[in-house]
Every structure is written in C-alpha cells, then in structure tokens.
Scaffold this motif. Sequence first.
Motif, PDB file in Angstrom:
ATOM      1  N   ILE A   1      11.063 -14.338  20.677  1.00 40.22           N
ATOM      2  CA  ILE A   1      12.325 -15.054  20.461  1.00 40.22           C
ATOM      3  C   ILE A   1      11.961 -16.412  19.886  1.00 40.22           C
ATOM      4  O   ILE A   1      11.234 -17.184  20.505  1.00 40.22           O
ATOM      5  CB  ILE A   1      13.099 -15.267  21.778  1.00 40.22           C
ATOM      6  N   GLU A   2      12.448 -16.698  18.661  1.00 44.06           N
ATOM      7  CA  GLU A   2      12.175 -18.018  18.080  1.00 44.06           C
ATOM      8  C   GLU A   2      13.491 -18.761  17.937  1.00 44.06           C
ATOM      9  O   GLU A   2      14.488 -18.180  17.532  1.00 44.06           O
ATOM     10  CB  GLU A   2      11.586 -17.876  16.674  1.00 44.06           C
ATOM     11  N   VAL A   3      13.457 -20.038  18.249  1.00 44.61           N
ATOM     12  CA  VAL A   3      14.645 -20.855  18.073  1.00 44.61           C
ATOM     13  C   VAL A   3      14.583 -21.467  16.677  1.00 44.61           C
ATOM     14  O   VAL A   3      13.667 -22.205  16.360  1.00 44.61           O
ATOM     15  CB  VAL A   3      14.703 -21.959  19.137  1.00 44.61           C
ATOM     16  N   LEU A   4      15.567 -21.124  15.818  1.00 48.51           N
ATOM     17  CA  LEU A   4      15.533 -21.623  14.441  1.00 48.51           C
ATOM     18  C   LEU A   4      16.306 -22.918  14.297  1.00 48.51           C
ATOM     19  O   LEU A   4      15.937 -23.786  13.538  1.00 48.51           O
ATOM     20  CB  LEU A   4      16.126 -20.586  13.495  1.00 48.51           C
ATOM     21  N   LYS A   5      17.426 -23.015  14.987  1.00 54.12           N
ATOM     22  CA  LYS A   5      18.211 -24.238  14.860  1.00 54.12           C
ATOM     23  C   LYS A   5      18.716 -24.609  16.243  1.00 54.12           C
ATOM     24  O   LYS A   5      19.219 -23.758  16.976  1.00 54.12           O
ATOM     25  CB  LYS A   5      19.404 -23.953  13.951  1.00 54.12           C
ATOM     26  N   LEU A   6      18.554 -25.887  16.584  1.00 61.80           N
ATOM     27  CA  LEU A   6      18.952 -26.267  17.928  1.00 61.80           C
ATOM     28  C   LEU A   6      20.214 -27.064  17.872  1.00 61.80           C
ATOM     29  O   LEU A   6      20.229 -28.149  17.318  1.00 61.80           O
ATOM     30  CB  LEU A   6      17.898 -27.186  18.542  1.00 61.80           C
ATOM     31  N   GLU A   7      21.263 -26.570  18.414  1.00 63.22           N
ATOM     32  CA  GLU A   7      22.434 -27.401  18.587  1.00 63.22           C
ATOM     33  C   GLU A   7      23.336 -26.719  19.585  1.00 63.22           C
ATOM     34  O   GLU A   7      23.535 -25.515  19.537  1.00 63.22           O
ATOM     35  CB  GLU A   7      23.171 -27.595  17.277  1.00 63.22           C
ATOM     36  N   LYS A   8      23.850 -27.546  20.473  1.00 64.20           N
ATOM     37  CA  LYS A   8      24.848 -27.026  21.390  1.00 64.20           C
ATOM     38  C   LYS A   8      26.186 -27.164  20.700  1.00 64.20           C
ATOM     39  O   LYS A   8      26.366 -27.980  19.825  1.00 64.20           O
ATOM     40  CB  LYS A   8      24.887 -27.909  22.638  1.00 64.20           C
ATOM     41  N   ARG A   9      27.139 -26.358  21.140  1.00 65.05           N
ATOM     42  CA  ARG A   9      28.477 -26.513  20.580  1.00 65.05           C
ATOM     43  C   ARG A   9      29.394 -27.051  21.672  1.00 65.05           C
ATOM     44  O   ARG A   9      29.006 -27.171  22.816  1.00 65.05           O
ATOM     45  CB  ARG A   9      29.020 -25.169  20.134  1.00 65.05           C
ATOM     46  N   LEU A  10      30.666 -27.255  21.298  1.00 67.62           N
ATOM     47  CA  LEU A  10      31.593 -27.826  22.271  1.00 67.62           C
ATOM     48  C   LEU A  10      31.990 -26.828  23.343  1.00 67.62           C
ATOM     49  O   LEU A  10      32.544 -27.207  24.358  1.00 67.62           O
ATOM     50  CB  LEU A  10      32.856 -28.313  21.548  1.00 67.62           C
ATOM     51  N   ASP A  11      31.775 -25.526  23.122  1.00 62.45           N
ATOM     52  CA  ASP A  11      32.204 -24.536  24.118  1.00 62.45           C
ATOM     53  C   ASP A  11      31.028 -23.728  24.609  1.00 62.45           C
ATOM     54  O   ASP A  11      30.012 -23.609  23.954  1.00 62.45           O
ATOM     55  CB  ASP A  11      33.207 -23.549  23.501  1.00 62.45           C
ATOM     56  N   ASP A  12      31.271 -23.075  25.776  1.00 60.07           N
ATOM     57  CA  ASP A  12      30.253 -22.204  26.350  1.00 60.07           C
ATOM     58  C   ASP A  12      30.256 -20.815  25.759  1.00 60.07           C
ATOM     59  O   ASP A  12      29.349 -20.043  25.990  1.00 60.07           O
ATOM     60  CB  ASP A  12      30.557 -22.012  27.841  1.00 60.07           C
ATOM     61  N   ASN A  13      31.320 -20.457  25.084  1.00 58.38           N
ATOM     62  CA  ASN A  13      31.546 -19.098  24.659  1.00 58.38           C
ATOM     63  C   ASN A  13      32.100 -19.154  23.252  1.00 58.38           C
ATOM     64  O   ASN A  13      33.173 -19.716  23.055  1.00 58.38           O
ATOM     65  CB  ASN A  13      32.604 -18.505  25.589  1.00 58.38           C
ATOM     66  N   LEU A  14      31.361 -18.629  22.282  1.00 60.50           N
ATOM     67  CA  LEU A  14      31.822 -18.768  20.907  1.00 60.50           C
ATOM     68  C   LEU A  14      32.422 -17.475  20.402  1.00 60.50           C
ATOM     69  O   LEU A  14      32.293 -17.144  19.226  1.00 60.50           O
ATOM     70  CB  LEU A  14      30.644 -19.161  20.005  1.00 60.50           C
ATOM     71  N   MET A  15      33.091 -16.716  21.281  1.00 60.48           N
ATOM     72  CA  MET A  15      33.657 -15.440  20.852  1.00 60.48           C
ATOM     73  C   MET A  15      34.695 -15.624  19.751  1.00 60.48           C
ATOM     74  O   MET A  15      34.989 -14.695  19.023  1.00 60.48           O
ATOM     75  CB  MET A  15      34.315 -14.735  22.047  1.00 60.48           C
ATOM     76  N   TYR A  16      35.256 -16.854  19.642  1.00 59.91           N
ATOM     77  CA  TYR A  16      36.281 -17.051  18.616  1.00 59.91           C
ATOM     78  C   TYR A  16      35.710 -17.005  17.207  1.00 59.91           C
ATOM     79  O   TYR A  16      36.454 -16.972  16.238  1.00 59.91           O
ATOM     80  CB  TYR A  16      37.031 -18.360  18.836  1.00 59.91           C
ATOM     81  N   LEU A  17      34.379 -16.983  17.085  1.00 64.37           N
ATOM     82  CA  LEU A  17      33.796 -16.882  15.745  1.00 64.37           C
ATOM     83  C   LEU A  17      34.147 -15.566  15.078  1.00 64.37           C
ATOM     84  O   LEU A  17      34.064 -15.435  13.853  1.00 64.37           O
ATOM     85  CB  LEU A  17      32.273 -17.016  15.807  1.00 64.37           C
ATOM     86  N   ARG A  18      34.557 -14.563  15.890  1.00 66.06           N
ATOM     87  CA  ARG A  18      34.956 -13.289  15.278  1.00 66.06           C
ATOM     88  C   ARG A  18      36.228 -13.452  14.465  1.00 66.06           C
ATOM     89  O   ARG A  18      36.455 -12.716  13.508  1.00 66.06           O
ATOM     90  CB  ARG A  18      35.238 -12.264  16.374  1.00 66.06           C
ATOM     91  N   ASP A  19      37.085 -14.398  14.894  1.00 64.87           N
ATOM     92  CA  ASP A  19      38.333 -14.619  14.183  1.00 64.87           C
ATOM     93  C   ASP A  19      38.270 -15.831  13.280  1.00 64.87           C
ATOM     94  O   ASP A  19      39.271 -16.232  12.715  1.00 64.87           O
ATOM     95  CB  ASP A  19      39.474 -14.829  15.193  1.00 64.87           C
ATOM     96  N   ALA A  20      37.113 -16.437  13.163  1.00 63.92           N
ATOM     97  CA  ALA A  20      36.976 -17.591  12.286  1.00 63.92           C
ATOM     98  C   ALA A  20      36.567 -17.105  10.902  1.00 63.92           C
ATOM     99  O   ALA A  20      36.148 -15.966  10.740  1.00 63.92           O
ATOM    100  CB  ALA A  20      35.927 -18.546  12.838  1.00 63.92           C
ATOM    101  N   LEU A  21      36.624 -17.975   9.937  1.00 60.30           N
ATOM    102  CA  LEU A  21      36.222 -17.612   8.579  1.00 60.30           C
ATOM    103  C   LEU A  21      34.742 -17.243   8.594  1.00 60.30           C
ATOM    104  O   LEU A  21      33.964 -17.851   9.308  1.00 60.30           O
ATOM    105  CB  LEU A  21      36.443 -18.798   7.639  1.00 60.30           C
ATOM    106  N   PRO A  22      34.349 -16.222   7.818  1.00 57.71           N
ATOM    107  CA  PRO A  22      32.976 -15.723   7.927  1.00 57.71           C
ATOM    108  C   PRO A  22      31.903 -16.741   7.598  1.00 57.71           C
ATOM    109  O   PRO A  22      30.758 -16.574   8.011  1.00 57.71           O
ATOM    110  CB  PRO A  22      32.943 -14.551   6.936  1.00 57.71           C
ATOM    111  N   GLU A  23      32.248 -17.823   6.875  1.00 58.49           N
ATOM    112  CA  GLU A  23      31.197 -18.790   6.534  1.00 58.49           C
ATOM    113  C   GLU A  23      30.610 -19.452   7.773  1.00 58.49           C
ATOM    114  O   GLU A  23      29.476 -19.918   7.756  1.00 58.49           O
ATOM    115  CB  GLU A  23      31.762 -19.871   5.625  1.00 58.49           C
ATOM    116  N   TYR A  24      31.360 -19.499   8.886  1.00 62.50           N
ATOM    117  CA  TYR A  24      30.860 -20.155  10.087  1.00 62.50           C
ATOM    118  C   TYR A  24      29.896 -19.280  10.861  1.00 62.50           C
ATOM    119  O   TYR A  24      29.258 -19.740  11.802  1.00 62.50           O
ATOM    120  CB  TYR A  24      32.027 -20.555  11.009  1.00 62.50           C
ATOM    121  N   SER A  25      29.799 -17.991  10.508  1.00 61.49           N
ATOM    122  CA  SER A  25      28.877 -17.126  11.240  1.00 61.49           C
ATOM    123  C   SER A  25      27.730 -16.656  10.369  1.00 61.49           C
ATOM    124  O   SER A  25      26.908 -15.866  10.814  1.00 61.49           O
ATOM    125  CB  SER A  25      29.602 -15.885  11.757  1.00 61.49           C
TER     126      SER A  25
END
Lengths: 246, 138
Positions: free
Chosen positions: A130-154
């Motif tokens: 397991i390699e960590v490529l980019k380190l950043e926390k986000r504002l939420d604990d659960n990013l399931m909403y990325l499924r409904d976000a514009l594809p550029e964010y995923s």
Amino acid sequence: RASSDGKPAKFQPPPKPVIIDKKKQRAERRFLSPEFIPPRGRTDPLKYYMERKDMIQRRKVFDIPEFYVGHVLAVTTADPYANNKSNRFVGICIQRGGKGLGATFVLRNVIEGQGVEICYELYSPRIHAIEVLKLEKRLDDNLMYLRDALPEYSTFDVNMKPESRLEHEEVPVNKLQVRMKPKPWSKRWERPKFNIKGIKFELPESKMQEAQKWSKPWLEFDMLREYDTSKIEEKIWREVNEELKK
Amino acid sequence: QGLLRRSVSHSFLSFASVTEACQAIQKLTRVRVVDNSALGNTPYHRPPKCIHVYNKTGVGKVGDKILLAIKGEKKKALIVGHKMPGPTMTPRFDSNNVVLIEDNGNPIGTRIKTPIPYTLRQREGEFSKVLAIACNFV
C-alpha cells in the motif's frame, strides 16, 4: 576587541544560535488506526485483545501506512488471473469501515470514463503493498457523495508519483467543495443526517430549508449515545506501541 | 457520454419514481453496452433492457449471459460489471456494463475500452474472444 598584544583580534565567529527544535518538543503526533478501537457493546474484551495481537503480528510483517479518508493510495494485490500475478489499483479512499481484522477501505477512481470502486481488506494476506500517493484529509469522514459528484473529482492518474512527506507534520486538510451532478442523487446528501461539509450545494434556498426539516438537534446532546474513547485509545496505543517495538 | 439521467416525464398521470439497482442484473434492468459495435452505439429512443438471465436464479452477476432487447431486436450479451457490490477485492462499477455476444460466444464489437474485472479470466475457455478484445483490466 583589542587583544592584550595590541594586534588586531583574531576573528571570533559569532556564537552559534541555539536551535530549539519545537517539533521534537511538541508531543509526538499519535495516530491510532480506527480499526483498533473496539466498538461499544457487551462482547468480551478478550476477543478484541486476541484480534489486536493478530493485527500487530500482521503489521510487523507488512507495513500499513497511516492514511485517512481522502488520501490517494496505490494498492498492489495478488491476483491469480492477472499478468505477473499482481494487480495495481490507484484511487482515493472514500470510506474506512469495519473493526478488528475485518477492517476495510474503499478506493474509487474513474478509468476511461467508468467509475470503479474496490473494497480492500487491510489485513488480507493478498495485499502486497500500500503506497500513499497524495496526503490530504478532507472535510468529511465519508466521501460516498463522490459517486454523485462530477467525475473530474474522482479521476486520479494511475501513474501518479508518490508525494514525499515529513514525519511530524500535520496532515493537510483540503477544504475542497465538490460540485455535484444534477439531482437525483443516490442519497439525499443535503439532509443534516449526513452532515456533509464538502459539497457546494447549488440548490435553491427553499430546498435547503426543506432538508432542515429532517434535522435532529437533540442527537448531539443524547447522553446514552456518548462513547468516550480517549482512555481506551490511550491503553491500546501503549499496548500496540510496546508490541510493535519488540 | 453514456450517462443516462433518469428523467420522469411530468405528465398529469405519472408520479412514478425510477429505482436504482437493488440486485445485480435481472429482467427489465437497463444496461449499458460498452463495446464499439454498431448495434450498441447507435442511439435509440429506448435504452437496452435485459429480458432474460441464463442462470438458475434470475439474477445475473459478472460473467453471466443475458438476453437483451436492443433497437427492437433480441441479442445475447455478457455481463462485465454491475453496480451491486460483490466479494471484497472485486471492482464495483458505476454502471451495469454489458458486451454484446453471438450465440456461439463471439463478441460483435471489435474493442472494449471500459475496464473489465480480472475475475473473468477464470473462465478463459468460454470468454477468450471477449477477453482478447478488451483493452483495460481492473
């Protein structure tokens, strides 16, 4: 200053400045992986103790890096049906679930316009690296909403270079506000139950007010739901550290 | 782009909601054809729908054959990815993906750009031709 001989004084370098390394003075940053903390319940703590021993055994053999939801990871697993028997997947961690040995994390990426999510088990012997490529926390604990976000964010480049990182620095928080596809979404993310701060809601005010109808402001004051893990964490942290140093 | 936003016509009669995938692929699920065949890519006013699953249970998972109704014709297809989460370590796709196939197992298209799960390689004998035209694997 004139020396006793009267000749010009030998060059004396200025006194070296004393560097107080505040980072070392600051308490060493502790990170206890969330799957070590036992859930609230009536099961015998012996079960969690035995699981922790197995988890520490696995960690001694295989290094599981510290990561949070929002990090971009690259996981290489053993796959009998892939060429070279190994399979590499890069994605953003959207969720970390499960406790004990069954702890999982879900990685999401958009490849060739198709969104793919894979749920990996942290302690599975099939995982090679397991390699960590980019380190950043986000504002939420659960990013399931990325499924409904514009594809550029995923979308994340499969050949991304790993980012270097200093040991004792704080993990940066990315305050990105994600733009969503038009409704309907898989879940009603504007409702206060999900408490999502990382979406830029472009809904009319009336819809946001209507969503607040489902808010339960009494929940945060409910004392029966309180689960204070600070003391448990301290004990487990000491236990885990001792075992890992052996 | 193949993203179908489910729009419900606001006529005076319909208050129907359109459901997302509950199980994997079964009868009347709308699927997305991912190869570059002419039949799969020409637009039509109705999306391709599954009308039969060749399985003991009526639910199709990755690697099952189904019967599709496309452009008024019946065609067999192979499921290469669905929205329902499967066993851990297997990929879960954001759309129900399907590859058009003949009765003897020959794919109709010539290339599959979307990623295909590696688990399909287990049945190399049946799906060798489909795997041969696939570009990306996950």
